[in-house]
Design a protein around this motif. Structure first.
Motif, short mmCIF file in Angstrom:
data_model
loop_
_atom_site.label_atom_id
_atom_site.label_comp_id
_atom_site.label_asym_id
_atom_site.label_seq_id
_atom_site.Cartn_x
_atom_site.Cartn_y
_atom_site.Cartn_z
N GLN A 458 -71.81 -13.31 67.56
CA GLN A 458 -70.97 -12.17 67.20
C GLN A 458 -71.52 -10.90 67.83
O GLN A 458 -72.74 -10.73 67.95
N LEU A 459 -70.60 -10.02 68.20
CA LEU A 459 -70.92 -8.69 68.71
C LEU A 459 -70.19 -7.67 67.84
O LEU A 459 -68.97 -7.70 67.74
N PHE A 460 -70.94 -6.76 67.24
CA PHE A 460 -70.32 -5.77 66.36
C PHE A 460 -70.25 -4.42 67.07
O PHE A 460 -69.33 -4.16 67.85
N LEU A 461 -71.21 -3.54 66.83
CA LEU A 461 -71.20 -2.22 67.46
C LEU A 461 -71.68 -2.33 68.91
O LEU A 461 -72.67 -3.02 69.21
N ARG A 462 -71.01 -1.58 69.79
CA ARG A 462 -71.42 -1.52 71.19
C ARG A 462 -71.30 -0.08 71.69
O ARG A 462 -70.45 0.69 71.23
N ALA A 463 -72.16 0.28 72.61
CA ALA A 463 -72.13 1.62 73.20
C ALA A 463 -71.20 1.65 74.39
O ALA A 463 -71.22 0.75 75.24
N GLY A 464 -70.37 2.69 74.45
CA GLY A 464 -69.50 2.86 75.61
C GLY A 464 -70.27 3.41 76.79
O GLY A 464 -71.42 3.86 76.69
N ASP A 465 -69.64 3.40 77.94
CA ASP A 465 -70.27 3.90 79.16
C ASP A 465 -70.03 5.40 79.32
O ASP A 465 -68.95 5.91 79.00
N ASP A 466 -71.03 6.09 79.79
CA ASP A 466 -70.91 7.49 80.21
C ASP A 466 -70.29 8.37 79.13
O ASP A 466 -69.36 9.14 79.39
N MET A 467 -70.80 8.28 77.91
CA MET A 467 -70.32 9.16 76.86
C MET A 467 -70.83 10.58 77.09
O MET A 467 -71.98 10.80 77.45
N GLN A 468 -69.95 11.54 76.85
CA GLN A 468 -70.31 12.94 76.93
C GLN A 468 -70.72 13.46 75.55
O GLN A 468 -70.25 12.95 74.53
N PRO A 469 -71.58 14.45 75.48
CA PRO A 469 -71.92 15.01 74.17
C PRO A 469 -70.71 15.70 73.54
O PRO A 469 -69.85 16.24 74.24
N GLU A 470 -70.62 15.65 72.24
CA GLU A 470 -69.59 16.40 71.54
C GLU A 470 -69.85 17.90 71.72
O GLU A 470 -71.00 18.34 71.75
N ARG A 471 -68.78 18.66 71.81
CA ARG A 471 -68.92 20.11 71.97
C ARG A 471 -67.99 20.82 71.01
O ARG A 471 -66.86 20.38 70.77
N VAL A 472 -68.46 21.93 70.44
CA VAL A 472 -67.63 22.75 69.58
C VAL A 472 -67.78 24.21 70.02
O VAL A 472 -68.89 24.71 70.20
N ARG A 473 -66.65 24.85 70.23
CA ARG A 473 -66.60 26.30 70.45
C ARG A 473 -66.19 26.93 69.13
O ARG A 473 -65.16 26.56 68.55
N HIS A 474 -66.99 27.86 68.63
CA HIS A 474 -66.76 28.36 67.27
C HIS A 474 -66.77 29.88 67.24
O HIS A 474 -67.51 30.54 67.99
N ILE A 475 -65.93 30.41 66.38
CA ILE A 475 -65.87 31.85 66.16
C ILE A 475 -65.61 32.10 64.68
O ILE A 475 -64.89 31.33 64.03
N GLU A 476 -66.21 33.13 64.14
CA GLU A 476 -66.01 33.46 62.73
C GLU A 476 -66.10 34.96 62.54
O GLU A 476 -66.76 35.68 63.31
N ILE A 477 -65.44 35.42 61.51
CA ILE A 477 -65.56 36.80 61.07
C ILE A 477 -65.89 36.76 59.59
O ILE A 477 -65.31 35.97 58.83
N GLY A 478 -66.87 37.56 59.18
CA GLY A 478 -67.32 37.49 57.81
C GLY A 478 -67.70 38.84 57.24
O GLY A 478 -67.82 39.85 57.96
N TYR A 479 -67.88 38.84 55.94
CA TYR A 479 -68.29 40.04 55.21
C TYR A 479 -69.30 39.60 54.17
O TYR A 479 -69.06 38.67 53.38
N ALA A 480 -70.47 40.22 54.16
CA ALA A 480 -71.51 39.92 53.17
C ALA A 480 -71.92 41.22 52.50
O ALA A 480 -72.10 42.25 53.18
N ALA A 481 -72.09 41.19 51.19
CA ALA A 481 -72.44 42.40 50.45
C ALA A 481 -73.21 42.06 49.19
O ALA A 481 -73.04 40.98 48.61
N MET A 482 -74.04 43.01 48.77
CA MET A 482 -74.75 42.92 47.50
C MET A 482 -74.51 44.22 46.75
O MET A 482 -74.94 45.29 47.19
N PHE A 483 -73.80 44.14 45.65
CA PHE A 483 -73.52 45.29 44.81
C PHE A 483 -74.52 45.28 43.67
O PHE A 483 -74.28 44.67 42.61
N ARG A 484 -75.61 45.97 43.88
CA ARG A 484 -76.72 45.89 42.95
C ARG A 484 -76.35 46.40 41.56
O ARG A 484 -76.75 45.83 40.55
#
Length: 694
Positions: A458-484
């Protein structure tokens, strides 16, 4: 504010102290700390950019789970703490380690989240995942947890893809004496531990801690069709040592080492494919650090760490009577890493950090790699960050990591961030970057086989040929605050992420005869089988014939969402920590998994309520809810559900001693579907605990 972080080397292991507390310690001495709670409100984080800074100044969104939250949650397993983080999901399953996911994409192996202990990576080189139950420390050893809630390849390189979790342990210098912790509950649950510390006036600060625990996580669940599903009972023993020596006014040497050893009782009674078995696991680590402080905000750190993991999991396959086929599921993996980092402040408007590292990973798994011996690879990286304040209130953060990975070659992960301070304790943040995830040793080399003699049956998991790394392009906008004045902390952000070359395993088939007709649309043939492949006659007659699962790049998709967290604290009343996340995944037509769009629930809610009561009593309640979702691959649909946890505790003895008795009820509503609605029901837990020091 810059001089505040100059004394962070006085607190080894990144203990959770506020920037202003550090300043008071440096200027007025330790006696000033207890006199003014005003300085308890602004923490520092070390994980966002590898430099100490306020969360308000961080270039990425960071959640801090502090010691008070850890205790109030009642959690006994470290992975459960991630339920307190906006957008995070936690699941356990009876055939492997628990899984943690951020904004979906979760399956049996959480290889898209980088996990560290005091800055050293603990993801397994084999799968890239974290074996949470085998970590050589316990919740009682943690001072805090810092979680970067998004990609952070600019700071940590490849595989800091979806998030970064840094488990920061208690410093030996902050404790003295000894402590025992004992938890006892129904169904044979126990969790006993101790901590012993050196004297305060010794030349070396040290702490030795250990624990032994047993828990029934899953019973054999019988579904509506009468099918019996796997069970899991774990037993683990943990021992670790932490020590620091102040060699001079500038130099500090640190040592940490630990071991985790145990068994997992798994399987289904009488089942042919998942028989009862006892998996044995062991993990060890050694972590050495040398830190030199040159001047205010100028520090050099060199660290080396080694980790190794061993799994002994011998199965017996009786699916093909009268054959009894032994399955060698054993594995041995190791990682060695050497890293140097230097940071300094050049002027009131310029601060920078630069570093380099080299890492070697190796794994041996006979069945997974078709007896090809030990597979290994060496990677290196250069990383750095520059923070510039061109005008008052504005900070520009440029960071990046250039990594030469042993599989994917050179990869550069950049980050650009702007922080605009609206007040000294609140800021708007805009951040964008690119991060990568490279294939793990399994994904890039798998050839999982079942052998009888020289034949591959039996053959279960196998590696494919010439896999490229996963890539993510990310952008975020945020607001951080401490109201003492309100005792309120607020963190809000919206994000968009575009993923390409996502890696997944897809089913493929072998032709039973060379002249057979092509497969139906949507199916594919496997690559040529290795020599010696002779499938069982049973598999040749079954449907479309023998099959494997092939790792390959499987498409592009977009993810959009928003999240917020509110942390309100009122002395004498208690504390409320609330978070909410909404997520939408829009998969492209090239993503073949129909469950992909729903791998993230549309909403995730977390609530931790802590209430002070008379007579030194304290009650806390945790509520964790997510909408319907699908865990991928080995997982499946999980319905919309909420989990309630309750804790009631009373402290005694000297104030600040930590002496306490408590009763904890986890999953008050009873068993709940976990990871796969049709297969697993996680067990609730009721236990009492005693925490005693002297």
């Amino acid at each position: 504010m810059q001089s505040c972080t100059a004394v962070k080397h006085l607190v080894p292991n990144g203990v959770a102290v506020s920037v202003r507390r550090l300043f008071r310690f440096a200027v007025l001495g330790p006696g000033a700390l207890a006199a003014d709670a005003f300085f308890d409100d602004i923490p520092i984080v070390l994980t966002a950019s590898r430099m100490a800074q306020s969360p308000v100044d961080a270039p990425v969104a960071v959640t801090i789970i502090d010691r008070e939250m850890i205790t109030a949650s009642g959690f006994t397993e470290i992975h459960d703490l991630m339920r307190l983080v906006p957008g995070f999901m936690v699941a356990d399953w009876a055939d492997g380690s628990p899984s943690v996911a951020n904004h979906g994409l979760g399956d049996a192996y959480d290889r898209r989240i980088k996990v560290m202990i005091d800055g050293r990576t603990v993801n397994s080189p084999l799968w890239g995942n974290t074996n949470w139950q085998d970590l050589p420390l316990r919740v009682d050893d943690l001072e805090r947890v810092e979680v970067v809630r998004g990609p952070n390849g600019a700071a940590y390189g490849v595989n800091a893809f979806q998030a970064v979790i840094n488990l920061i342990t208690r410093s030996p210098s902050t404790e003295s004496g000894a402590r025992v912790i004992s938890r006892l509950g129904e169904d044979g649950f126990y969790d006993h531990g101790f901590r012993a510390n050196g004297s305060a006036d010794a030349a070396i600060d040290w702490r030795l801690s250990g624990s032994h625990r047993r828990a029934v996580n899953f019973r054999n669940y019988v579904d509506d069709g009468g099918e019996v599903n796997p069970r899991e009972t774990i037993t683990r023993s943990v021992l670790n040592l932490s020590a620091t020596a102040q060699l001079s006014t500038r130099d500090e040497l640190g040592l940490m080492l630990g071991i985790s050893d145990g068994t997992s009782d798994r399987g289904i009674p009488g089942d042919l494919e998942e028989p009862l078995r006892e998996d044995k696991s062991r993990s060890n680590f050694l972590h050495l650090t040398w830190r030199r402080s040159f001047a205010v905000d100028s520090e050099l750190t060199v660290q080396y760490y080694h980790q190794d993991e061993r799994m002994r999991a011998a199965w017996v396959n009786t699916r093909y009577p009268p054959l009894v086929i032994p399955l060698d599921m054993n594995s041995d993996v190791r990682r060695d890493d050497l890293e140097v980092q230097y940071s300094t402040t050049l002027s009131p408007t310029w601060r920078f950090m630069v570093g380099a590292g080299v890492r070697r990973e190796a794994a041996r798994a006979a069945s997974m790699f078709n007896t090809r011996g030990t597979l290994s690879g060496t990677s290196s990286q250069l990383f750095g960050s520059v923070v510039w304040s061109p005008v008052e209130h504005l900070k520009v953060d440029l960071g990046g990591t250039l990594e030469d990975h042993h599989y994917s070659g050179p990869l550069f992960s950049p980050r650009f961030a702007l922080n605009y301070a609206l007040t000294p304790e609140s800021a708007l943040r805009l951040s964008a970057g690119v991060s990568y995830r490279t294939p793990s040793l399994v994904e890039s080399n798998a050839e999982q086989v079942v052998r009888i003699g020289s034949q591959i049956k039996q053959l279960f998991l196998r590696a494919g040929d010439d896999m490229q790394p996963e890539r993510v392009r990310h952008i975020e906008i945020g607001y951080a605050a401490m109201f003492r004045e309100l005792g309120l902390g607020l963190d809000v952000r919206a994000f968009h992420k575009h993923y390409t070359d996502y890696i997944d395993d897809q089913r493929c088939f072998y032709p039973r005869q060379p002249w057979e007709r092509p497969l139906p649309s949507g199916e594919r043939f496997c690559p040529p089988a290795p020599s010696g492949y002779a499938p069982f006659e049973y598999d040749l007659r079954d449907g479309r014939g023998p099959r494997s699962f092939l790792f390959q790049n499987a498409g592009t998709f977009n993810m959009t969402g928003a999240e917020f967290s509110v942390d309100w604290h009122r002395p004498g009343w208690g504390r409320i920590v609330l978070s909410q996340a909404v997520i939408d995944i829009n998969a492209g037509k090239d993503v073949p998994d129909p469950d992909f769009d729903t791998s993230a629930p549309t909403s995730i809610t977390s609530l931790l309520l802590m209430k002070d009561l008379p007579g030194r009593w304290r009650a806390s309640m945790g509520y964790y809810r997510h909408a319907v979702m699908n865990w991928l691959n080995d997982g499946d649909r999980v319905p919309e559900q909420g989990r309630f946890d309750l804790r009631l505790a009373r402290s005694f003895g000297e104030p600040g001693s930590g002496n306490e008795v408590a009763v904890v009820a986890q999953s008050v509503g009873g068993r709940y579907a976990d990871f796969h609605e049709g297969r697993y029901r996680h067990e609730p837990r009721l236990f009492a605990s005693l925490n005693l020091s002297w």
